[in-house]
Design an enzyme around this catalytic site. Structure first.
Site, PDB file in Angstrom:
ATOM      1  N   GLY A 188      11.549  -8.331 -60.930  1.00  0.00           N
ATOM      2  CA  GLY A 188      11.838  -7.548 -62.098  1.00  0.00           C
ATOM      3  C   GLY A 188      12.704  -8.296 -63.119  1.00  0.00           C
ATOM      4  N   SER A 201      16.747  -0.329 -68.646  1.00  0.00           N
ATOM      5  CA  SER A 201      17.817  -0.665 -67.642  1.00  0.00           C
ATOM      6  C   SER A 201      17.991  -2.302 -67.527  1.00  0.00           C
ATOM      7  CB  SER A 201      17.465  -0.247 -66.259  1.00  0.00           C
ATOM      8  OG  SER A 201      16.301  -0.868 -65.771  1.00  0.00           O
ATOM      9  N   PRO A 202      19.376  -2.594 -68.210  1.00  0.00           N
ATOM     10  CA  PRO A 202      19.439  -3.898 -68.257  1.00  0.00           C
ATOM     11  C   PRO A 202      19.896  -4.341 -66.855  1.00  0.00           C
ATOM     12  CG  PRO A 202      21.573  -2.742 -68.986  1.00  0.00           C
ATOM     13  CD  PRO A 202      20.335  -1.878 -68.759  1.00  0.00           C
ATOM     14  N   ARG A 203      19.734  -5.880 -66.677  1.00  0.00           N
ATOM     15  CA  ARG A 203      20.290  -6.552 -65.450  1.00  0.00           C
ATOM     16  C   ARG A 203      19.791  -5.780 -64.117  1.00  0.00           C
ATOM     17  NH1 ARG A 203      22.940 -10.429 -67.796  1.00  0.00           N
ATOM     18  NH2 ARG A 203      23.489  -9.971 -69.971  1.00  0.00           N
ATOM     19  N   VAL A 204      18.653  -5.458 -63.904  1.00  0.00           N
ATOM     20  CA  VAL A 204      18.315  -4.638 -62.795  1.00  0.00           C
ATOM     21  C   VAL A 204      18.461  -5.842 -61.577  1.00  0.00           C
ATOM     22  CG1 VAL A 204      16.564  -3.458 -61.361  1.00  0.00           C
ATOM     23  CG2 VAL A 204      16.759  -3.491 -64.202  1.00  0.00           C
ATOM     24  N   GLY A 205      18.155  -7.166 -61.860  1.00  0.00           N
ATOM     25  CA  GLY A 205      18.335  -8.111 -60.730  1.00  0.00           C
ATOM     26  C   GLY A 205      19.879  -7.889 -60.313  1.00  0.00           C
ATOM     27  N   GLU A 222      13.014 -12.564 -58.235  1.00  0.00           N
ATOM     28  CA  GLU A 222      11.883 -13.057 -59.077  1.00  0.00           C
ATOM     29  C   GLU A 222      12.243 -12.498 -60.491  1.00  0.00           C
ATOM     30  OE1 GLU A 222       9.719 -15.622 -58.216  1.00  0.00           O
ATOM     31  OE2 GLU A 222      10.097 -15.664 -56.167  1.00  0.00           O
ATOM     32  N   CYS A 256       5.239 -12.816 -66.731  1.00  0.00           N
ATOM     33  CA  CYS A 256       6.476 -13.240 -66.824  1.00  0.00           C
ATOM     34  C   CYS A 256       6.638 -14.790 -66.859  1.00  0.00           C
ATOM     35  CB  CYS A 256       7.254 -13.169 -65.221  1.00  0.00           C
ATOM     36  SG  CYS A 256       6.043 -13.533 -63.955  1.00  0.00           S
TER      37      CYS A 256
HETATM   38  P1  NAD Z   1      12.206  -3.665 -63.655  1.00  0.00           P
HETATM   39  O1  NAD Z   1      13.266  -4.494 -63.240  1.00  0.00           O
HETATM   40  O2  NAD Z   1      12.425  -2.634 -64.849  1.00  0.00           O
HETATM   41  O3  NAD Z   1      11.534  -2.997 -62.322  1.00  0.00           O
HETATM   42  C1  NAD Z   1      11.340  -3.668 -61.174  1.00  0.00           C
HETATM   43  C2  NAD Z   1      11.524  -2.698 -60.178  1.00  0.00           C
HETATM   44  O4  NAD Z   1      12.926  -2.296 -60.228  1.00  0.00           O
HETATM   45  C3  NAD Z   1      10.859  -1.291 -60.091  1.00  0.00           C
HETATM   46  O5  NAD Z   1      10.316  -1.148 -58.902  1.00  0.00           O
HETATM   47  C4  NAD Z   1      11.767  -0.266 -60.551  1.00  0.00           C
HETATM   48  O6  NAD Z   1      11.755   0.962 -60.043  1.00  0.00           O
HETATM   49  C5  NAD Z   1      13.053  -0.901 -60.015  1.00  0.00           C
HETATM   50  N1  NAD Z   1      14.183  -0.524 -60.983  1.00  0.00           N
HETATM   51  C6  NAD Z   1      14.219  -0.370 -62.282  1.00  0.00           C
HETATM   52  N2  NAD Z   1      15.633  -0.052 -62.797  1.00  0.00           N
HETATM   53  C7  NAD Z   1      16.422  -0.068 -61.682  1.00  0.00           C
HETATM   54  C8  NAD Z   1      17.563   0.298 -61.431  1.00  0.00           C
HETATM   55  N3  NAD Z   1      18.601   0.369 -62.625  1.00  0.00           N
HETATM   56  N4  NAD Z   1      18.250   0.425 -60.155  1.00  0.00           N
HETATM   57  C9  NAD Z   1      17.169  -0.040 -59.137  1.00  0.00           C
HETATM   58  N5  NAD Z   1      16.135  -0.348 -59.156  1.00  0.00           N
HETATM   59  C10 NAD Z   1      15.553  -0.367 -60.621  1.00  0.00           C
HETATM   60  O7  NAD Z   1      11.113  -4.835 -64.079  1.00  0.00           O
HETATM   61  P2  NAD Z   1       9.908  -4.449 -64.852  1.00  0.00           P
HETATM   62  O8  NAD Z   1       9.851  -3.701 -66.445  1.00  0.00           O
HETATM   63  O9  NAD Z   1       9.112  -3.451 -64.059  1.00  0.00           O
HETATM   64  O10 NAD Z   1       9.046  -5.813 -65.021  1.00  0.00           O
HETATM   65  C11 NAD Z   1       9.273  -6.522 -66.017  1.00  0.00           C
HETATM   66  C12 NAD Z   1       9.966  -7.734 -65.640  1.00  0.00           C
HETATM   67  O11 NAD Z   1       9.825  -8.318 -64.576  1.00  0.00           O
HETATM   68  C13 NAD Z   1      10.180  -8.948 -66.769  1.00  0.00           C
HETATM   69  O12 NAD Z   1      11.493  -9.143 -66.883  1.00  0.00           O
HETATM   70  C14 NAD Z   1       9.406  -9.932 -65.895  1.00  0.00           C
HETATM   71  O13 NAD Z   1       9.761 -11.153 -66.281  1.00  0.00           O
HETATM   72  C15 NAD Z   1       9.946  -9.663 -64.695  1.00  0.00           C
HETATM   73  N6  NAD Z   1       8.713 -10.332 -63.760  1.00  0.00           N
HETATM   74  C16 NAD Z   1       9.163 -11.364 -63.238  1.00  0.00           C
HETATM   75  C17 NAD Z   1       8.163 -11.851 -62.249  1.00  0.00           C
HETATM   76  C18 NAD Z   1       8.436 -13.094 -61.346  1.00  0.00           C
HETATM   77  O14 NAD Z   1       7.431 -13.340 -60.575  1.00  0.00           O
HETATM   78  N7  NAD Z   1       9.502 -13.891 -61.773  1.00  0.00           N
HETATM   79  C19 NAD Z   1       6.615 -11.391 -62.239  1.00  0.00           C
HETATM   80  C20 NAD Z   1       6.593 -10.224 -62.982  1.00  0.00           C
HETATM   81  C21 NAD Z   1       7.739  -9.714 -63.639  1.00  0.00           C
END
Ligand code: NAD
Length: 464
Positions: A188, A201-205, A222, A256
């Site tokens: 994400g 939502s910023p900084r989910v990672g 990832e 991504c």
């Molecule tokens: P996201 O972080 O918004 O969501 C990913 C997951 O996290 C979802 O299942 C979502 O429900 C959950 N989530 C969202 N907000 C959360 C929170 N506040 N607390 C807990 N869980 C939460 O990401 P996205 O918008 O679905 O995907 C796009 C991002 O993912 C881009 O930044 C992209 O670069 C990245 N991405 C990375 C890869 C990789 O392999 N490195 C692949 C695809 C996408």
């Protein structure tokens, strides 16, 4: 009342029972997953068309076939991957058996995004199942069509005492993350800088990593970011434009590892713009909105965010948008300043800014002043230039005169570095990621005379 507790308890007990450990059980799960992919190919294609306007061909090549190949690879290699790995010994352990055992962690949580919602959910699942874990999948709530198929159909193909799909957005995921898992793989976003024009939502990672830290749970993150694409003066502008346009606009730029921005000289920009125009027209026709091969923006929020970015620099190609079907034309922006919003956040849409630099050195400096990207691309007829771009920068993945084709190689680990992520998966790297590498030394129950050598007291004879 915690909606997840009962299911998680059931999965933990199933893992403790040891039933996920035998190779036969793991193979049965992988075969189930393979059958799901084959028997519901059309359903998955329809869900991907509904979510992202993906053509059936694009759904196949970027999602379904890759997952099927990952299942086949794991099935072919399962016994070899599971085998204890003997290691070198020293004088003191010559008579013992020394090896690494790959054992499952236990309960694995896979959190996935919406942009390749089948691929990025099932690819890690293959590794987690092959490694003998129980698994919870939490697909993205944003790619609703795919989420529904994964939640309603996939569990019928897997042992439900060891596997579950859980649903929800940020709030529910936050609740889920309060529970203890033995491993978490999150795909994400980690925004480098939050654009005031963008919401979400910023900084989910960081949220995921902080939640994992409370239980000392290991993570693979990832993430994304801005992937630079350096274009040298010494190259065929049309060939470069074909490749950059293909990889930038695939899935409407919601990839991504897509090239996020181009760095090149003002001269090269002059040559590149008409070449990109011609590549876009060739791929998507004079009216790209009518092309079945161009995706749409996932939702209104991202559409508005991207529309805001169209005001940066000067539009050289495209720039049109249509809210009713969340269409954004393949766009190229020139005269872009690095302080503008389009250069402050991951674009994740069909917009390609060009930032001009005077030299390779300046481009490398520009890249190295920023967080390490997930992918970096360099185009040149000179292998020296490509090799310099490789040697003097860092990124999770690198393409020389190439886009993200490395994703099709299971011999390669996939992942980021620094702010673009940590940990690796794909193929055997997935199996290893989801396994505890246990160091084992098995010695003889007798032969105590040998051990006497290192027991105290350390007399003069022992020291000699
Ligand atoms: P996201 O972080 O918004 O969501 C990913 C997951 O996290 C979802 O299942 C979502 O429900 C959950 N989530 C969202 N907000 C959360 C929170 N506040 N607390 C807990 N869980 C939460 O990401 P996205 O918008 O679905 O995907 C796009 C991002 O993912 C881009 O930044 C992209 O670069 C990245 N991405 C990375 C890869 C990789 O392999 N490195 C692949 C695809 C996408």
């Amino acid at each position: 009342m915690d909606p997840f507790e009962d299911t998680l308890q059931r999965l933990r007990e199933a893992f403790r029972s040891g039933r996920t450990q035998p190779a036969e059980f793991r193979a049965a799960q992988l075969k189930g997953l393979g059958r799901f992919l084959q028997e519901h190919k059309q359903l998955l294609q329809e869900a991907l068309a509904q979510d992202l306007h993906k053509s059936a061909f694009q759904a196949d090549v970027s999602e379904l076939i890759l997952c099927q190949k990952e299942v086949d690879l794991a099935l072919r290699n399962l016994h070899a991957w599971m085998k204890d790995q003997p290691v070198a010994k020293n004088l003191l352990t010559q008579l013992s058996s020394a090896f690494i055992r790959k054992e499952p962690f236990g309960l694995v949580l896979i959190l996935s995004p919406w942009n390749y919602p089948v691929n990025l959910t099932l690819l890690p699942l293959v590794g987690a199942l092959a490694a003998g874990n129980c698994v919870v999948l939490k697909p993205s709530e944003i790619s609703r069509g795919t989420e529904k198929v994964l939640a309603e159909v996939l569990p019928q193909y897997l042992d439900q005492s060891c596997f579950a799909v859980m649903l929800g957005g940020p709030e529910e995921t936050g609740q889920l993350l309060k529970h203890k898992f033995d491993y978490i793989l999150f795909t994400g976003q980690l925004r480098m800088k939050v654009n005031p024009m963008s919401s979400g939502s910023p900084r989910v990672g960081k949220i995921v990593m902080a939640a994992a830290a409370k239980h000392l749970t290991p993570v693979t993150l990832e993430l994304g970011g801005k992937n630079p694409c350096y274009v040298d003066d010494n190259c065929d502008a049309q060939i470069v434009a074909n490749r950059v346009a293909f990889f930038r606009y695939f899935n409407a730029g919601q990839t991504c590892v897509a090239p996020d921005y181009v760095l090149c000289s003002p001269d090269m920009q002059e040559r590149l713009v008409p070449a990109l125009q011609s590549a876009i027209a060739r791929f998507y026709g004079e009216d790209p909105r009518a092309s079945p091969d161009l995706g749409r923006i996932i939702n209104e929020k991202h559409f508005q965010r991207l529309r805001g970015l169209l005001g940066c620099g000067r539009v050289a190609i495209g720039g049109q948008s249509e809210e009713s079907d969340r269409y954004i034309a393949p766009t190229v922006l020139v005269d872009v300043q690095e302080t503008e919003p389009v250069m402050q956040e991951e674009i994740f849409g069909p917009i390609l800014p060009i930032v001009t630099v005077r030299s390779l050195d300046e481009a490398i400096d520009f890249i190295n002043r920023r967080e390490k990207p997930l992918a970096l691309y360099a185009f040149s007829n000179s292998s020296q230039v490509v090799n310099q771009a490789l040697a003097r920068t860092s990124s999770g993945n690198f393409g020389g005169n190439e886009g993200f084709m490395y994703l099709t190689l299971w011999s390669m680990p996939f992942g980021g570095v620094g702010h673009s992520g940590m940990g690796r998966y794909h193929g055997k790297f997935s199996f290893d990621t989801f396994s505890n590498h246990r160091a084992c030394l098995l010695s003889h129950a007798g032969l105590e005379k040998l051990n006497e050598l290192h027991y105290p007291p350390y007399t003069a004879v022992k020291k000699s």
